[in-house]
Write a protein that holds these residues in place. Structure first.
Motif, PDB file in Angstrom:
ATOM      1  N   SER A  41       0.850  -1.291   0.038  1.00  0.00           N
ATOM      2  CA  SER A  41      -0.027  -0.072  -0.121  1.00  0.00           C
ATOM      3  C   SER A  41       0.956   1.286  -0.179  1.00  0.00           C
ATOM      4  CB  SER A  41      -1.011  -0.133   1.273  1.00  0.00           C
ATOM      5  OG  SER A  41      -2.003  -0.788   1.067  1.00  0.00           O
ATOM      6  N   ARG A  42       2.063   1.189   0.678  1.00  0.00           N
ATOM      7  CA  ARG A  42       2.920   2.354   0.931  1.00  0.00           C
ATOM      8  C   ARG A  42       3.247   2.674  -0.588  1.00  0.00           C
ATOM      9  NH1 ARG A  42       6.108   0.763   4.467  1.00  0.00           N
ATOM     10  NH2 ARG A  42       7.717  -0.056   3.079  1.00  0.00           N
ATOM     11  N   ALA A  43       3.787   1.605  -1.285  1.00  0.00           N
ATOM     12  CA  ALA A  43       4.375   1.581  -2.843  1.00  0.00           C
ATOM     13  C   ALA A  43       3.395   2.336  -3.794  1.00  0.00           C
ATOM     14  CB  ALA A  43       5.057   0.355  -3.176  1.00  0.00           C
ATOM     15  N   LYS A  44       2.156   1.713  -3.815  1.00  0.00           N
ATOM     16  CA  LYS A  44       1.327   1.897  -4.638  1.00  0.00           C
ATOM     17  C   LYS A  44       0.536   3.238  -4.603  1.00  0.00           C
ATOM     18  CE  LYS A  44      -1.651   1.075  -8.076  1.00  0.00           C
ATOM     19  NZ  LYS A  44      -2.414   2.123  -8.024  1.00  0.00           N
ATOM     20  N   ALA A  45       0.520   3.703  -3.377  1.00  0.00           N
ATOM     21  CA  ALA A  45      -0.171   5.073  -3.048  1.00  0.00           C
ATOM     22  C   ALA A  45       0.802   6.121  -3.482  1.00  0.00           C
ATOM     23  CB  ALA A  45      -0.309   5.243  -1.454  1.00  0.00           C
ATOM     24  N   ARG A  46       2.206   5.877  -3.423  1.00  0.00           N
ATOM     25  CA  ARG A  46       3.246   6.535  -3.731  1.00  0.00           C
ATOM     26  C   ARG A  46       3.478   6.726  -5.245  1.00  0.00           C
ATOM     27  NH1 ARG A  46       6.962  10.186  -2.384  1.00  0.00           N
ATOM     28  NH2 ARG A  46       6.932   9.787  -0.006  1.00  0.00           N
ATOM     29  N   ALA A  47       3.326   5.728  -5.809  1.00  0.00           N
ATOM     30  CA  ALA A  47       3.398   5.570  -7.251  1.00  0.00           C
ATOM     31  C   ALA A  47       2.296   6.235  -7.984  1.00  0.00           C
ATOM     32  CB  ALA A  47       3.715   4.136  -7.574  1.00  0.00           C
ATOM     33  N   SER A  48       1.096   6.176  -7.685  1.00  0.00           N
ATOM     34  CA  SER A  48      -0.059   6.614  -8.033  1.00  0.00           C
ATOM     35  C   SER A  48      -0.012   8.107  -8.149  1.00  0.00           C
ATOM     36  CB  SER A  48      -1.326   6.097  -7.569  1.00  0.00           C
ATOM     37  OG  SER A  48      -1.578   4.778  -7.649  1.00  0.00           O
ATOM     38  N   ASP A  49       0.350   8.743  -6.811  1.00  0.00           N
ATOM     39  CA  ASP A  49       0.414  10.085  -6.753  1.00  0.00           C
ATOM     40  C   ASP A  49       1.214  10.618  -7.578  1.00  0.00           C
ATOM     41  OD1 ASP A  49      -1.884  10.525  -5.071  1.00  0.00           O
ATOM     42  OD2 ASP A  49      -0.760  10.489  -3.250  1.00  0.00           O
ATOM     43  N   ALA A  50       2.586   9.962  -7.548  1.00  0.00           N
ATOM     44  CA  ALA A  50       3.688  10.530  -8.030  1.00  0.00           C
ATOM     45  C   ALA A  50       3.744  10.628  -9.844  1.00  0.00           C
ATOM     46  CB  ALA A  50       5.209   9.793  -7.801  1.00  0.00           C
ATOM     47  N   ALA A  51       2.888   9.428 -10.170  1.00  0.00           N
ATOM     48  CA  ALA A  51       2.874   9.495 -11.471  1.00  0.00           C
ATOM     49  C   ALA A  51       2.016  10.286 -12.005  1.00  0.00           C
ATOM     50  CB  ALA A  51       2.306   7.948 -11.941  1.00  0.00           C
ATOM     51  N   MET A  52       0.757  10.798 -11.396  1.00  0.00           N
ATOM     52  CA  MET A  52       0.080  11.863 -11.808  1.00  0.00           C
ATOM     53  C   MET A  52       0.688  13.105 -11.697  1.00  0.00           C
ATOM     54  SD  MET A  52      -2.672  10.696 -13.120  1.00  0.00           S
ATOM     55  CE  MET A  52      -3.485  12.109 -13.094  1.00  0.00           C
ATOM     56  N   LEU A  53       1.308  13.539 -10.731  1.00  0.00           N
ATOM     57  CA  LEU A  53       2.018  14.823 -10.569  1.00  0.00           C
ATOM     58  C   LEU A  53       2.909  14.963 -11.571  1.00  0.00           C
ATOM     59  CD1 LEU A  53       2.946  17.188  -8.824  1.00  0.00           C
ATOM     60  CD2 LEU A  53       4.549  15.802  -7.609  1.00  0.00           C
ATOM     61  N   VAL A  54       3.989  13.869 -11.854  1.00  0.00           N
ATOM     62  CA  VAL A  54       5.110  14.237 -12.757  1.00  0.00           C
ATOM     63  C   VAL A  54       4.620  14.159 -14.286  1.00  0.00           C
ATOM     64  CG1 VAL A  54       7.037  12.727 -13.857  1.00  0.00           C
ATOM     65  CG2 VAL A  54       6.901  12.866 -11.253  1.00  0.00           C
ATOM     66  N   THR A  55       3.565  13.465 -14.709  1.00  0.00           N
ATOM     67  CA  THR A  55       3.150  13.473 -15.995  1.00  0.00           C
ATOM     68  C   THR A  55       2.576  14.933 -16.290  1.00  0.00           C
ATOM     69  OG1 THR A  55       1.007  12.263 -15.356  1.00  0.00           O
ATOM     70  CG2 THR A  55       2.833  10.784 -16.064  1.00  0.00           C
TER      71      THR A  55
END
Length: 348
Positions: free
Chosen positions: A274-288
């Motif tokens: 959950s820690r990894a998926k939450a970070r990846a989901s947020d970061a992917a939307m922010l970065v893109t």
């Protein structure tokens, strides 16, 4: 070696296949899918005794990260989850890519419960499952229920596939079951769904890196006032911030993969995922989103490749649970630990 093997199919900087297969059925190339089977990717997480490679999550995450960087459209995560659940029942034809079996597990958005939405009565399957990727290409669906797993042929009587377009040019399907006859198999999808969520986080890490690489190259070549715009300090600061997001996401994904490979189970494994998926989901939307802005006006055009990364992030950020859902699960998993700490601090 896993990353190198991915270059046989996924070449960084080459998004032609991602463009070619947009808005087309089945959304990917069956010949490429068979090549993935020949390379052992479909059964990478399946035990060697059952015909797979028996490798860990670190290896699988490294693989799908490379696929994410090139927006490879083949539904490897959903199919790999299905054959892992099938285990010794997977068969050589599914592991080789000759037959495609996809996991159908979700009842509704915002739920991680694989038992809901479909049930078995009198040996027949009824109900529905949603958000199944690339369903047009499936030969079979592996459906999760309270009674176990049900393997359903694509052409089974009573099965209706309702197709909806996705932002990335692919499609997601809702499967309606009306007394469908299938093969009932034992199995608990919980652990495999966590692995699929972590693999999706790794794919999003690849999306982040691909968008960043494209943007840094643009900042180095686009000129204004006779200098590359990448020499402007304000843009350098923004690029550094996005690079930090990529580094933090990588650390979280690799930490979770090592945790699962190290034998973690139950709350420990779920919290890491959950820690990894939450970070990846947020970061992917922010970065893109930010990389589109760094491209300026051209970033908003369909001809500019950076927009393809945002579209993929919009589809995968909520897949296998979005950031908010995984943050709630992480908080719930931590609360028993917090209570113990409080009791120790307060004394007997």
């Amino acid at each position: 070696m896993i990353r190198d093997s991915a270059q046989a199919i996924a070449r960084r900087g080459d998004l032609r296949r991602a463009r070619d297969w947009r808005d087309r059925s089945p959304g990917f190339d069956r010949a490429v899918w068979r090549a993935m089977g020949d390379l052992g990717w479909i059964g990478l997480r399946v035990d060697e005794a059952d015909g797979g490679s028996g490798l860990g999550m670190l290896e699988f995450c490294a693989l799908v990260e490379e696929l994410g960087a090139t927006l490879t459209p083949e539904p490897l995560i959903a199919a790999a989850a299905a054959v892992r659940l099938l285990g010794r029942n997977a068969g050589s034809d599914r592991l080789s890519g000759d037959r495609i079996v996809l996991l159908a597990w979700q009842e509704r958005a915002g739920s991680l419960d694989p038992a809901g939405g479909a049930s078995v009565a009198g040996g027949r399957l009824s109900g529905c499952k949603r958000f199944v990727p690339a369903a047009d290409a499936a030969d079979e669906f592996l459906v999760t229920t309270e009674s176990g797993l049900v393997l359903v042929p694509r052409d089974a009587a009573g099965l209706t596939v309702e197709r909806s377009p996705g932002q990335d040019g692919g499609h997601l399907a809702t499967l309606h079951f009306d007394g469908v006859q299938g093969e009932l198999l034992p199995g608990d999808a919980g652990r495999v769904l966590d692995e699929a969520a972590l693999a999706t986080a790794a794919y999003l890490l690849g999306v982040i890196e691909g968008a960043l690489a494209l943007t840094v190259d643009y900042l180095k070549t686009r000129r204004q006032f006779d200098v590359p715009i990448g020499s402007f300090q304000a843009l350098q600061h923004r690029a550094v911030d996005l690079t930090l997001q990529a580094a933090l996401t990588r650390a979280s994904v690799e930490s979770a993969a090592a945790c699962l490979d190290g034998g973690a189970v139950g709350a420990e494994a779920q919290a890491a995922v959950s820690r990894a998926k939450a970070r990846a989901s947020d970061a992917a939307m922010l970065v893109t989103r930010q990389t589109i802005q760094l491209h300026g006006g051209i970033g908003y055009t369909d001809e500019c490749d950076v927009g393809l990364y945002l579209r993929k992030a919009m589809v995968l950020a909520p897949a296998y649970g979005g950031a908010a859902l995984h943050r709630r699960r992480y908080a719930a998993l931590q609360s028993p630990v917090d209570e113990v700490v409080d009791e120790v601090a307060d004394g007997p």
